[in-house]
Design a protein around this motif. Structure first.
Motif, mmCIF file in Angstrom:
data_model
loop_
_atom_site.group_PDB
_atom_site.id
_atom_site.type_symbol
_atom_site.label_atom_id
_atom_site.label_comp_id
_atom_site.label_asym_id
_atom_site.label_seq_id
_atom_site.Cartn_x
_atom_site.Cartn_y
_atom_site.Cartn_z
ATOM 1 N N HIS A 167 0.994 -1.241 -0.112
ATOM 2 C CA HIS A 167 -0.013 -0.010 -0.135
ATOM 3 C C HIS A 167 0.737 1.192 0.061
ATOM 4 O O HIS A 167 2.115 1.237 0.062
ATOM 5 C CB HIS A 167 -0.913 -0.134 1.077
ATOM 6 C CG HIS A 167 -0.480 -0.008 2.561
ATOM 7 N ND1 HIS A 167 0.021 -1.001 2.968
ATOM 8 C CD2 HIS A 167 -0.397 1.167 3.506
ATOM 9 C CE1 HIS A 167 0.456 -0.869 4.419
ATOM 10 N NE2 HIS A 167 0.148 0.609 4.473
ATOM 11 N N ASP A 191 5.768 3.517 5.160
ATOM 12 C CA ASP A 191 6.745 2.492 5.867
ATOM 13 C C ASP A 191 6.637 1.261 5.165
ATOM 14 O O ASP A 191 7.156 0.122 5.895
ATOM 15 C CB ASP A 191 6.211 2.266 7.394
ATOM 16 C CG ASP A 191 4.558 2.416 7.467
ATOM 17 O OD1 ASP A 191 3.927 2.916 6.626
ATOM 18 O OD2 ASP A 191 4.193 1.556 8.359
ATOM 19 N N HIS A 192 6.024 1.149 3.950
ATOM 20 C CA HIS A 192 5.812 0.002 3.053
ATOM 21 C C HIS A 192 6.729 -0.048 1.702
ATOM 22 O O HIS A 192 6.523 -0.766 1.031
ATOM 23 C CB HIS A 192 4.475 -0.487 2.903
ATOM 24 C CG HIS A 192 3.830 -0.321 4.294
ATOM 25 N ND1 HIS A 192 3.897 -1.636 4.969
ATOM 26 C CD2 HIS A 192 3.279 0.367 5.287
ATOM 27 C CE1 HIS A 192 3.168 -1.365 6.318
ATOM 28 N NE2 HIS A 192 2.876 -0.053 6.445
ATOM 29 N N GLU A 214 -2.125 -3.905 5.489
ATOM 30 C CA GLU A 214 -2.332 -3.438 6.923
ATOM 31 C C GLU A 214 -3.623 -3.394 7.138
ATOM 32 O O GLU A 214 -4.314 -2.597 7.932
ATOM 33 C CB GLU A 214 -1.665 -2.035 6.709
ATOM 34 C CG GLU A 214 -1.433 -1.340 8.276
ATOM 35 C CD GLU A 214 -0.492 -0.446 8.402
ATOM 36 O OE1 GLU A 214 0.512 -0.331 7.829
ATOM 37 O OE2 GLU A 214 -0.578 0.450 9.385
ATOM 38 N N HIS A 263 2.266 -5.523 9.951
ATOM 39 C CA HIS A 263 2.931 -5.180 11.260
ATOM 40 C C HIS A 263 2.636 -6.365 12.157
ATOM 41 O O HIS A 263 1.594 -7.251 11.611
ATOM 42 C CB HIS A 263 2.032 -3.727 11.645
ATOM 43 C CG HIS A 263 2.098 -2.758 10.924
ATOM 44 N ND1 HIS A 263 3.228 -1.832 11.392
ATOM 45 C CD2 HIS A 263 1.822 -2.077 9.985
ATOM 46 C CE1 HIS A 263 3.451 -0.843 10.572
ATOM 47 N NE2 HIS A 263 2.669 -0.987 9.597
ATOM 48 N N GLU A 281 2.349 4.667 8.430
ATOM 49 C CA GLU A 281 1.420 4.211 8.944
ATOM 50 C C GLU A 281 1.036 2.788 8.743
ATOM 51 O O GLU A 281 0.707 2.346 7.933
ATOM 52 C CB GLU A 281 0.075 5.074 8.884
ATOM 53 C CG GLU A 281 -0.618 5.167 10.341
ATOM 54 C CD GLU A 281 -1.606 6.205 10.167
ATOM 55 O OE1 GLU A 281 -2.820 5.802 9.590
ATOM 56 O OE2 GLU A 281 -1.421 7.259 10.428
#
Ligand SMILES: [Zn+2]
Length: 693
Positions: free
Chosen positions: A187, A191-192, A317, A362, A693
């Motif tokens: 996505h 952070d990805h 996520e 996560h 996120e």
């Protein structure tokens, strides 16, 4: 932003590390670690009671998360710090070791403490033979899936340095030196994808040796989500993520989705294949994968993946071990919980009937079909309930100012760890749902055109009988543990008298207790950050570094021009009027830019017949200006920018532009004393270059 000066953080860290294992329990559970702030207070008896109640009522006997978190452990990461190429520490697990040295803290909510301990997993794990994860190297996890000829990486973290370290650990134990043959960005959140350059070489991507796969509209949303209100979001991250708070039982104690965000080099290599259809099936390095686009769920561009031969379901996520954000405290358009719930339900019926392992970006995996279905069903209902019950109440007159005190999750969900509010909270999410459907107004005309807080507060203070009375009552409420009541009146006093340090200190004491009581790290950090700023003011420090060239390249010219309109102080543009044509011949784009009515507009695909100025520049040379690497003058002098017409309009335009400073005041009377304006790049949305996120 790196290293904002903060006295005391080193002291707190040293104290945390010096603490002998197993010391200090129960009533004295934080007494041996000094507070990092000389004005800081320990948890009150009332706060300890709140945490005790949580200990007594939450399902601590359900320890399945700990079993799942440990399962498949292969090797630890031995270095507690990972250095950035720029020299500073990009990732630091040392600062959180205090969490492993005591069972409980009286200043950390037991449920938050629990998820933080779970997030202290730091190393390499087997999910099933052929699927591995490195966890704890960043806010997110990086996953490796065995293809025919090498490894498929899913979600390469935020920073090149931590991603590189993760690949190294993986190769030492499992990877057998086989190449990375493909990368999947699940996505659009940073952070990805930000660590991509630590995982693959761009030349290999260009040569077709490595495929990069992403969901529909990925490039649109990677940058655009954070540009227009970027500086405000950046400032609000100081609260949500506790950017200035030292790691401490009295400060930052984890971020719910992970311990923190890595502070290394962020990069972006554009995908080579976009999953366009709702569901697409194709082979990636010889492995059949089924991709399910899930737009406008946790992120605007998002997808789940199912690997039939492994019965492995990747939930991106969309399903993690927490209630996620419907509304995010740093600020963003409110997400759609019903849509989110439906996509989880689709995954449940499409893949969840046969999946034997479920993993995500996560936290840790879930094994066994029964457990997978339990989690998918619970998460489906969590978001649907949030939508339905909040609107149910709103339809009976409950307003945005009340909903957080009225809305409750069903008991069966409250007693599941995977629905606890480690990122979203029922309080701020329920308000978000009302905001999404009805907006800010509660329909009481008194709140239609309210006074600004600084204008209404003096009247309140006068009518309440002055500062002394408010302080006395505020202290009484504080001492009785009625912190929400105390904040109500002390906040008025602080707005009326921003230089009243005694009032600010008392409000800080109130915020601090409220912070200790929160399960949700965003809420905790916000209270503790505000307490810190009320006590000491906003610390001075360096401004965010410039955005990397990758991020600039991903920004469309239109987005850049739109943002110039936001950067313009319209009050300086009264009476100005001009028209500019902008042509970027290398990508065939053209824009008409007009300044009129103190408003800067642009329209793609059009040129004005009689412009004051025509600018012709290759998009690639424009990027140097957008990124701040070159000035307009320098590009003209270098012959890269051709000006035709009245170049003086550029000086006029420049005179209206403002550099945003991400350290603006939130709480009254906390303004930075240092007057130097920190120069942040306009689209520098967040401390670590993009919002994760
Ligand atoms: Zn994430």
């Amino acid at each position: 932003m790196r290293k904002l000066a903060l006295a005391g953080s080193a002291v707190a860290l040293a104290a945390a590390l010096a603490l002998p294992a197993g010391s200090a329990r129960a009533q004295q559970a934080t007494a041996s670690i000094p507070h990092f702030d000389p004005k800081g207070k320990p948890p009150s008896v009332h706060t300890r009671q709140v945490l005790e109640r949580a200990r007594a009522t939450l399902p601590f006997s359900d320890t399945r998360d700990f079993d799942e978190q440990k399962r498949g452990f292969i090797a630890p990461m031995k270095d507690l710090k990972i250095r950035a190429d720029a020299g500073h520490v990009a990732w630091d697990m040392e600062r959180y070791q205090f969490l492993l040295k005591q069972d409980r803290f009286d200043s950390i909510h037991p449920s938050l403490n629990r998820i933080s301990v779970l997030n202290m997993n730091y190393g390499l794990y087997e999910v099933i033979p052929g699927i591995y994860q490195v966890r704890g190297f960043d806010l997110a996890d990086i996953s490796f899936v065995r293809g025919k000829t090498g490894w498929i990486v899913i979600d390469p973290l935020t920073a090149a340095e931590t991603a590189r370290a993760a690949v190294k650990l993986f190769q030492e134990h499992v990877g057998k030196g086989l190449p990375i043959t493909a990368v999947i960005y699940s996505h659009s959140h940073g952070d990805h994808w930000g660590g991509i350059r630590g995982v693959v070489d761009e030349a290999d991507v260009r040569a077709g040796k490595v495929q990069i796969i992403a969901p529909r509209d990925f490039m649109n949303h990677t940058i655009s989500e954070n540009v227009y209100a970027g500086n405000a979001m950046n400032r609000r991250l100081f609260y949500q993520y506790g950017v200035l708070l030292p790691a401490s039982p009295f400060g930052h104690a984890g971020q719910g989705l992970g311990m923190n965000i890595a502070a290394g080099a962020l990069g972006l290599i554009a995908p080579t294949r976009i999953v366009e259809k709702d569901i697409e099936e194709f082979e990636v390095d010889g492995l059949k994968m089924v991709f399910q686009n899930t737009p406008f769920t946790e992120a605007p561009s998002n997808m789940n993946t199912y690997i039939p031969s492994m019965k492995a379901l990747w939930m991106a996520e969309n399903v993690t071990a927490t209630l996620h954000n419907i509304y995010t405290l740093r600020g963003a358009p409110v997400r759609d919980p019903l849509n989110w719930s439906k996509y989880i339900a689709r995954a449940l019926y499409l893949y969840g009937q046969e999946a034997e392992v479920m993993f995500a970006s996560h936290h840790w995996p879930r094994w066994g079909n029964a457990r997978i279905q339990e989690v998918l069903r619970g998460q489906r209902d969590l978001y649907a309930h949030m939508n339905n019950q909040v609107l149910h109440l709103a339809n009976q007159g409950v307003t945005i100012n009340e909903i957080h005190n009225v809305y409750r999750m069903p008991k069966s969900l409250e007693q599941q760890w995977f629905t606890r509010g480690y990122h979203g909270s029922p309080e701020h999410n329920s308000r978000g749902v009302v905001q999404r459907f009805l907006g800010f107004w509660d329909a009481n005309p008194a709140t239609l055109i309210p006074l600004s807080p600084s204008d209404s507060a003096p009247l309140y203070v006068e009518m309440m009988g002055g500062a002394e009375k408010i302080m006395a009552r505020g202290r009484q409420l504080h001492d009785e543990g009625k912190y929400l009541h105390a904040q109500e009146i002390l906040n008025k006093l602080v707005y009326a008298q921003p230089t009243n340090q005694a009032a600010k200190d008392l409000l800080a004491d109130v915020f601090e207790q409220l912070g200790y009581q929160q399960e949700n790290p965003g809420l905790r950090n916000s209270y503790l950050a505000a307490a810190y700023e009320l006590r000491s003011g906003i610390p001075s420090g360096t401004a965010p570094n410039s955005s990397g060239p990758d991020v600039i390249r991903a920004m469309s010219t239109e987005l850049f021009l739109n943002f110039l309109g936001i950067r313009m102080d319209s009050r300086k543009a009264e009476g100005m009027r001009f028209t500019i044509n902008l042509i970027t011949p290398d990508n065939g784009e053209k824009f008409v830019i007009e300044l009129e009515n103190a408003t800067l507009t642009n329209l793609s695909g059009f040129l004005a017949p009689k412009p004051d100025l025509t600018m012709t520049i290759r998009r690639v040379d424009l990027e140097a200006i957008m990124g701040g690497a070159k000035t307009i003058e320098a590009q003209v002098a270098a012959g890269l920018l051709k000006l035709d017409g009245d170049a003086a309009v550029l000086a006029k335009l420049a005179s209206t532009m403002v550099d945003f400073d991400p350290r603006f005041q939130i709480m009254p009377g906390t303004k930075l004393r240092d007057t130097g304006v920190s120069k942040a790049l306009p689209y520098e949305a967040v401390p670590r270059q993009t919002i994760a996120e």
